[in-house]
Motif scaffolding. Structure first.
Motif, PDB file in Angstrom:
ATOM      1  N   SER A 118       0.815  -1.225   0.000  1.00  0.00           N
ATOM      2  CA  SER A 118       0.000   0.000   0.000  1.00  0.00           C
ATOM      3  C   SER A 118       0.848   1.275   0.000  1.00  0.00           C
ATOM      4  N   GLU A 269       6.237  -8.090   9.611  1.00  0.00           N
ATOM      5  CA  GLU A 269       5.109  -7.847  10.517  1.00  0.00           C
ATOM      6  C   GLU A 269       4.632  -6.395  10.411  1.00  0.00           C
ATOM      7  N   SER A 272       2.660  -5.902   7.290  1.00  0.00           N
ATOM      8  CA  SER A 272       1.275  -6.404   7.417  1.00  0.00           C
ATOM      9  C   SER A 272       0.388  -5.375   8.107  1.00  0.00           C
ATOM     10  N   LEU A 273       0.911  -4.764   9.182  1.00  0.00           N
ATOM     11  CA  LEU A 273       0.113  -3.749   9.900  1.00  0.00           C
ATOM     12  C   LEU A 273      -0.192  -2.554   8.989  1.00  0.00           C
ATOM     13  N   ASP A 275      -0.263  -2.567   5.621  1.00  0.00           N
ATOM     14  CA  ASP A 275      -1.188  -2.953   4.540  1.00  0.00           C
ATOM     15  C   ASP A 275      -2.598  -3.223   5.074  1.00  0.00           C
ATOM     16  N   ALA A 276      -2.707  -3.523   6.377  1.00  0.00           N
ATOM     17  CA  ALA A 276      -4.033  -3.700   6.989  1.00  0.00           C
ATOM     18  C   ALA A 276      -4.658  -2.359   7.361  1.00  0.00           C
ATOM     19  N   LYS A 278      -3.600  -0.340   9.695  1.00  0.00           N
ATOM     20  CA  LYS A 278      -3.514  -0.055  11.140  1.00  0.00           C
ATOM     21  C   LYS A 278      -2.400   0.930  11.476  1.00  0.00           C
TER      22      LYS A 278
END
Ligand SMILES: NC(=O)c1ccc[n+]([C@@H]2O[C@H](COP(=O)([O-])OP(=O)(O)OC[C@H]3O[C@@H](n4cnc5c(N)ncnc54)[C@H](OP(=O)(O)O)[C@@H]3O)[C@@H](O)[C@H]2O)c1
Length: 314
Positions: A118, A269, A272-273, A275-276, A278
């Motif tokens: 992202s 990790e 991932s946060l 791209d989520a 958050k």
């Protein structure tokens, strides 16, 4: 295959005019290494501290030296055991033996992970060193748990703005200090209590916390012992003196200084946060590669919110 790279180098300690962009040899990657074409690279306080001679681990005899520790780019050559292939978009946090302010870099094992999808390269380059410093300070060194209370100094800076979001994502209650101009910015990152360090005294306003993440040192750290619960912790990204350790003992808390380490697992990790949705990344300013001296002046001498990045495509 390219055999040289253009890199930001320091031959003698000094002001930003001590920075030179020059050609250096680029080694062939071993089986587990990569050569990456750098699209963007970030500037961190360690870069201007090395340049001006105030970073204790780098002495005059260690010069010349290439600056920069983190970047985002595209794999050009991948060793067969590297886990990557040519064309992969990666972001990386380099060990201290190389520099990332360069148009091509050698990447060693455990330094790179897939770039967050992202983010563009400029945004991704802002993340690795700051994120791993925040992550390791909060969790590996600080042992922060869901439901605990943490005070993060400088929640508006490169490391701090990510630390506030990581701590919230973990389920902690977060107080943070910053300049008044950035109060709304850090509230928007999720901070529960925001203290203007120029106008207010955090130790008079914050109820006791389990952990202080010290990204400032000096007087801010000296006043932090009063806000930590007995048995609580302080994790400092800056040096701790004998006197600090004695104060920690007097206050009944543990204090630990740390230096951020490379970790592919943690970069993955963090990606991932991000791209989520958050964790958001704040890039305050972007400079062309040739303007690296202006980027140093900005970070060293002016107010910062988030990160300063070099765009290698310009
Ligand atoms: N040990 C490690 O591995 C490691 C890794 C990364 C960074 N660090 C160190 O950690 C520090 C922070 O790094 P960074 O990249 O986040 O730097 P940064 O982006 O320059 O941010 C520093 C922030 O500190 C704020 N600040 C200054 N004085 C303050 C005070 N008394 N109380 C609260 N906030 C204050 C500044 O706000 P204003 O501009 O509004 O004053 C600025 O936003 C640096 O000293 C860096 O060298 C250590």
């Amino acid at each position: 295959m390219a055999t040289t790279a253009n890199a930001v180098r320091v031959h003698a300690f000094g002001g930003s005019d001590a920075l030179k962009i020059e050609s250096i040899p680029l080694p062939d990657p071993k089986d587990d290494e990569l050569v990456v074409k750098v699209m963007a690279a970030s500037i961190n306080p360690v870069d201007f501290k090395i340049r001006n001679g105030t970073y204790p681990r780098v002495k005059a005899e260690h010069l010349p030296r290439t600056l920069g520790r983190d970047l985002s780019g595209v794999v050009e050559t991948a060793g067969p055991a590297s886990g990557f292939k040519a064309g992969d978009a990666i972001y990386a946090f380099l060990g201290p033996d190389r520099g990332g302010n360069a148009d091509r870099v050698l990447i060693k094992p455990n330094e790179a992970a897939a770039k967050p999808k992202s983010l563009n390269h400029v945004q991704a380059a802002a993340v690795p060193l700051a994120a791993l410093t925040a992550w390791q300070g909060l969790f590996d060194v600080g042992g922060l748990q869901a439901g605990e209370r943490v005070l993060i100094h400088a929640g508006n800076g490169g490391v701090g703005h990510l630390a506030v979001q990581f701590a919230k994502a973990k389920g902690a209650w977060v107080a943070t200090t910053c300049s008044g101009i950035d109060k709304n910015f850090v509230r928007g990152l999720g901070a529960d209590q925001v203290i203007d360090y120029r106008a207010e005294r955090f130790e008079e306003l914050v109820e006791p916390v389990d952990l202080v993440l010290d990204l400032v040192g000096g007087e801010a750290r000296a006043r932090s012992w009063f806000v930590i619960k007995k048995g609580g912790r302080l994790a400092s990204a800056l040096g701790l003196s004998e006197a600090d350790n004695a104060k920690a003992t007097d206050a009944g808390v543990t204090a630990q200084m740390y230096v951020a380490k490379v970790s592919t697992a943690q970069l993955a990790e963090v990606a991932s946060l991000i791209d989520a949705g958050k964790v958001k990344v704040e890039v305050q300013d972007v400079f062309a590669f040739k303007d690296v001296a202006s980027a140093h002046d900005k970070l060293e001498k002016e107010h910062t919110r988030g990160k300063i990045v070099l765009d290698l495509t310009k």
